[in-house]
Design a protein around this motif. Sequence first.
Motif, PDB file in Angstrom:
ATOM      1  N   PRO A  38       0.817  -1.217   0.000  1.00  0.00           N
ATOM      2  CA  PRO A  38       0.000   0.000   0.000  1.00  0.00           C
ATOM      3  C   PRO A  38       0.849   1.265   0.000  1.00  0.00           C
ATOM      4  O   PRO A  38       2.043   1.230   0.291  1.00  0.00           O
ATOM      5  CB  PRO A  38      -0.791  -0.117   1.303  1.00  0.00           C
ATOM      6  N   ARG A  39       0.210   2.348  -0.339  1.00  0.00           N
ATOM      7  CA  ARG A  39       0.861   3.651  -0.400  1.00  0.00           C
ATOM      8  C   ARG A  39       1.349   4.057   0.998  1.00  0.00           C
ATOM      9  O   ARG A  39       0.558   4.117   1.938  1.00  0.00           O
ATOM     10  CB  ARG A  39      -0.156   4.662  -0.920  1.00  0.00           C
ATOM     11  N   PRO A  40       2.641   4.327   1.174  1.00  0.00           N
ATOM     12  CA  PRO A  40       3.158   4.738   2.481  1.00  0.00           C
ATOM     13  C   PRO A  40       2.467   6.018   2.983  1.00  0.00           C
ATOM     14  O   PRO A  40       2.142   6.907   2.210  1.00  0.00           O
ATOM     15  CB  PRO A  40       4.642   4.992   2.224  1.00  0.00           C
ATOM     16  N   GLY A  41       2.263   6.056   4.293  1.00  0.00           N
ATOM     17  CA  GLY A  41       1.636   7.226   4.900  1.00  0.00           C
ATOM     18  C   GLY A  41       0.141   7.083   5.118  1.00  0.00           C
ATOM     19  O   GLY A  41      -0.483   7.918   5.767  1.00  0.00           O
ATOM     20  N   TYR A  42      -0.440   6.023   4.582  1.00  0.00           N
ATOM     21  CA  TYR A  42      -1.885   5.800   4.731  1.00  0.00           C
ATOM     22  C   TYR A  42      -2.099   4.568   5.599  1.00  0.00           C
ATOM     23  O   TYR A  42      -1.390   3.580   5.464  1.00  0.00           O
ATOM     24  CB  TYR A  42      -2.553   5.625   3.367  1.00  0.00           C
TER      25      TYR A  42
END
Length: 174
Positions: A38-42
Amino acid sequence: MPENVISLWQIWGLDLRECYGLTETVGCPVAHFGQTFPRPGYIGRKFPDPRFQVEVAHDGEMLVRAPLLFREYWRNPKETAAVLQDGWFRTGDLIERTAHGEIRLIGRKKDVIIASGGKYRHDGHRSSPASAPGPSSSFPRTASRLEPFGNADVIPFLCATPRPCLFCIHTCGI
């Protein structure tokens, strides 16, 4: 965890995922369900079961409604009433949501960590232990050992680190 650290581990092939859960939510109402790398930071999306609901309040606070929510804080009806309203749990965490439903933590409503020694702000300021309201002041906490189950006022907690980490301080109030 910093986004660049997650990105680095993902480059190395580790499917590292952030998720979100609190003691009060009895698990993770938000995570990366079925989504690899998954997209880092989420922290993910809401649990795909319709009984688990995640909303954003007008001030950006994450609200959670789920069948597994806690019922009350032990011997603290005032704090319980402050966070449980019409079946919604007010997490105190500020979030933003993308058009695709991904959720990102962006801050806290109150920038305070409540520990057994008092309230601490991120700037290191400490107030007196008597001013630390809520369940954290009601329960003795320990790290690096497991408390007996016989006393209802003691929460069993095991910490693998020799000193409490920020997770222990924030989550367990030690």
